[in-house]
Motif scaffolding. Sequence first.
Motif, short mmCIF file in Angstrom:
data_model
loop_
_atom_site.label_atom_id
_atom_site.label_comp_id
_atom_site.label_asym_id
_atom_site.label_seq_id
_atom_site.Cartn_x
_atom_site.Cartn_y
_atom_site.Cartn_z
N MET A 96 0.85 -1.18 0.00
CA MET A 96 0.00 0.00 0.00
C MET A 96 0.89 1.24 0.00
SD MET A 96 -2.65 1.27 2.95
CE MET A 96 -3.54 -0.27 2.92
N SER A 97 0.67 2.13 -0.93
CA SER A 97 1.42 3.37 -0.98
C SER A 97 0.58 4.45 -0.31
CB SER A 97 1.72 3.76 -2.43
OG SER A 97 2.38 4.99 -2.48
N ARG A 98 1.17 5.15 0.65
CA ARG A 98 0.39 6.07 1.45
C ARG A 98 1.11 7.41 1.54
NH1 ARG A 98 1.73 2.20 5.07
NH2 ARG A 98 2.70 3.83 6.32
N ASP A 99 0.33 8.49 1.68
CA ASP A 99 0.93 9.75 2.04
C ASP A 99 0.90 9.89 3.56
OD1 ASP A 99 -1.67 10.48 2.73
OD2 ASP A 99 -2.00 11.59 0.88
N ILE A 100 1.50 10.95 4.07
CA ILE A 100 1.61 11.12 5.52
C ILE A 100 0.24 11.28 6.16
CG2 ILE A 100 2.50 12.65 7.31
CD1 ILE A 100 4.88 13.22 5.52
N LEU A 101 -0.66 12.01 5.50
CA LEU A 101 -1.99 12.24 6.05
C LEU A 101 -2.73 10.92 6.21
CD1 LEU A 101 -4.10 14.34 6.94
CD2 LEU A 101 -4.89 14.41 4.57
N LEU A 102 -2.67 10.06 5.20
CA LEU A 102 -3.35 8.77 5.28
C LEU A 102 -2.73 7.91 6.37
CD1 LEU A 102 -5.38 6.71 4.36
CD2 LEU A 102 -3.83 6.08 2.48
N PRO A 117 8.59 -23.24 8.91
CA PRO A 117 8.63 -23.65 7.51
C PRO A 117 7.66 -22.84 6.67
CG PRO A 117 8.50 -25.55 8.98
CD PRO A 117 8.27 -24.35 9.82
N ALA A 118 8.08 -22.50 5.48
CA ALA A 118 7.19 -21.75 4.59
C ALA A 118 5.96 -22.56 4.22
CB ALA A 118 7.95 -21.35 3.32
N SER A 119 6.03 -23.86 4.41
CA SER A 119 4.89 -24.71 4.09
C SER A 119 3.85 -24.74 5.20
CB SER A 119 5.37 -26.15 3.84
OG SER A 119 6.02 -26.65 5.00
N ALA A 120 4.06 -23.92 6.24
CA ALA A 120 3.12 -23.89 7.36
C ALA A 120 2.35 -22.59 7.36
CB ALA A 120 3.87 -24.07 8.67
N PRO A 121 1.37 -22.43 6.45
CA PRO A 121 0.63 -21.18 6.35
C PRO A 121 -0.17 -20.93 7.63
CG PRO A 121 -0.45 -22.87 5.06
CD PRO A 121 0.86 -23.45 5.51
N GLY A 122 -0.37 -19.65 7.89
CA GLY A 122 -1.19 -19.29 9.03
C GLY A 122 -0.48 -19.39 10.36
N THR A 123 0.84 -19.53 10.37
CA THR A 123 1.55 -19.61 11.63
C THR A 123 1.64 -18.25 12.32
OG1 THR A 123 3.64 -19.34 10.46
CG2 THR A 123 2.93 -21.58 10.96
N GLY A 124 1.29 -17.19 11.64
CA GLY A 124 1.31 -15.89 12.27
C GLY A 124 0.87 -14.80 11.32
N TRP A 125 0.70 -13.59 11.87
CA TRP A 125 0.34 -12.46 11.02
C TRP A 125 0.89 -11.17 11.60
CZ3 TRP A 125 -2.20 -9.39 14.35
CH2 TRP A 125 -3.17 -9.91 15.21
N LEU A 126 0.96 -10.16 10.74
CA LEU A 126 1.42 -8.83 11.09
C LEU A 126 0.33 -7.83 10.74
CD1 LEU A 126 3.66 -6.73 11.88
CD2 LEU A 126 4.36 -6.79 9.46
N LEU A 127 -0.01 -6.98 11.70
CA LEU A 127 -1.01 -5.94 11.51
C LEU A 127 -0.30 -4.59 11.66
CD1 LEU A 127 -4.13 -5.41 11.23
CD2 LEU A 127 -4.19 -5.31 13.72
N ASP A 128 -0.20 -3.85 10.56
CA ASP A 128 0.44 -2.54 10.60
C ASP A 128 -0.27 -1.61 9.64
OD1 ASP A 128 1.33 -3.32 8.09
OD2 ASP A 128 3.44 -3.48 8.66
N ALA A 129 0.26 -0.42 9.46
CA ALA A 129 -0.42 0.57 8.63
C ALA A 129 -0.47 0.16 7.17
CB ALA A 129 0.26 1.94 8.77
N ASP A 130 0.39 -0.75 6.74
CA ASP A 130 0.34 -1.26 5.37
C ASP A 130 -0.71 -2.35 5.20
OD1 ASP A 130 2.31 0.34 4.14
OD2 ASP A 130 3.90 -0.88 5.04
N HIS A 131 -1.15 -2.92 6.31
CA HIS A 131 -2.10 -4.03 6.27
C HIS A 131 -3.14 -3.78 7.36
CE1 HIS A 131 1.99 -5.40 5.16
NE2 HIS A 131 1.37 -5.90 4.10
#
Length: 656
Positions: free
Chosen positions: A1-7, A613-627
């Motif tokens: 996600m490309s964001r400006d400072i205001l967003l 392992p990359a074959s283990a989907p769903g082992t974690g997540w990241l919540l930040d301003a890009d997501h």
Amino acid sequence: MSRDILLTDILLTGTPVTETASRVLRAGALEATLDSGALRWIRWNGVEVLRGVLFLLRTPGWGTPFPKVSGLSVDSRADGFTVSYLAHYGAPGAGVQVAIRLSGASMGKGGGQIRAEAHITAEAPFETNRTGFVILHPLDGFAGTEVRVDHASGSTRDLVIPAQISPGQPVMDIRAITHHPAPGLHVETRFEGDIFEMEDHRNWSDASFKTYSRPIALPFPYLLQPAQPLFQAVTVALTDDGHGGAVGSAVAVPEIAGQRLPDYALPLDRLADAGAALQSKAIAALKPGWFLLRYDTANEASDPDFAPMARLLSQTGARLEVQAILDAASDAAGAAQLAALAAHLARAGITPARISAFAKIDEQSFQPGQPRPPHPAEAALAQSLAQHFPQAAHIGGSPAFFTEFNRKRPDPALWRGLSFATTPVVHAADDASVMETLQALPHILTSATALAAGLPLLIGPTGIGARINPYGTGPVQNAPEAREGMAARDPRQRGLYAAAWTVGYLVRIAPFAPLRFAFGGATGPFGLVSEGTDYPRPWWEDQPDGTPYPLWHIAHVLALAAGGSLVQAETRAGIAYLSWRKDGRRHLLAANLTAGPQPLSQPLSQSLFQSAPASAPGTGWLLDADHITAPVPIHARPATLDAWAVIFQSEEEGAA
């Protein structure tokens, strides 16, 4: 996600309105931060000696308006600094003008001085509850320590600041107070222009003790008169004999011993919220184990429709806790209202698992010992609950904040648990102050545990903003994008900030093993999902209704984690870490509690942040301003967390 400072600001805090930049001022080993006209985080050789020196005007409703500042001048030198400005409160020509001067000076290695002066002039008769300087002492190095007090009446005495939270004023009639935040460090704070007294701010989850004028026992509001200009001054003198040493804490957080993580309860602030929850796919996906219904007899219909509530419980499989708020003025009237509530629930086929009953007057604030209007007695309410809700666990406490819980202390013998709420915006609403309230939670839980006499504690509903206002007619109707004390609709609830703050809250309370933690909401300003409103919500109003706010993801994790066994709860270098075991897996939730990126340490269990392992989907997540609306899956430890970002990771026991 490309964001400006205001967003970015909108995604982080829910609002494009930014806070004024602060500035660090130094005078030798003395340091203070100039922030919105106040001196904050005053330190000597890195030791915090005062949390703040600030000038406040309080309105008749205990509002704290922001002044219009002009003529700001800052002179900073190696051996000192001087700040001066004019602060204007109220309408032009009919308000209050205050000329403020703040200064700091180094006296060499052995000490320093802070001086604050205010010339106060009313342009017309001006009504106020309190106007003057406020001094904030930090918790560590003050609570539980011995201080010397010079009283305005002329005497001097030594006393101990209570470790337990005082329901009233722990120190009164103050001319000066001297404390010792570290061995060999002496800090005298001396007042001029009025009689000062101290309030234990921990009651409201502020991370400070507040010294203010004028005494609360005097009539308020009162008038500032144009013909009577006022002068106040505060002088802080520091002397250091060079011993050095660590700053201590007055509370001992329980050691981690597999404490049970609390149940998550989704608050329903009124019965109609059940219908909104029924229509929300996001609430269905949340799968809360409990709903917490606030049922206020003053605001609900005489013949309420509990059918949507019954359908919601059936569809989700959740259990129901009811907080009955009774506007009755007598024991008999309270019993009748509870009998009617029992009948309404029975007709809908609902059996609550927990229920509390409180007099509505107990939502309001009273000083300790102050008479209250007629209302049902606690013992009478307990007896009525036993009669009409024999299958439910009966909960006591307060329908309001810990302050009211502490001032009207419940009888543990009547109950199976005790409940209270908090809000971080009673006295200050800036980002730093709100996040600092987390520091007060171990003090609150320690005091509440002592009052509970072995009963479990039920915490919430919490949130950034105020569901009720014990100090006025209702929550402040703030501008939708404004951070404001006691606000009804704080914008940060929909930002990443609220997600991080709530993780920090859980980390602070988890070692005390509360039975239930309630935050968020099904709808409204505390809602967990985006929905149409009659006020602007920049960026979010362009997202589809039902889009989860960042806080939804925290609620979802806690709903799944409820009943897990605590492994660690720790706040380190600006990041809050929570780790637990459940169903043969180890889990970790971490949040950055600061406005800048912070490196992740290797916390808790070594394998939790090792690569999976990359074959283990769903082992974690990241919540930040890009997501912001959907966390991004992760399989390895990130090096840093951005501002107010949250990470979740889960592994099988024994995973490498």
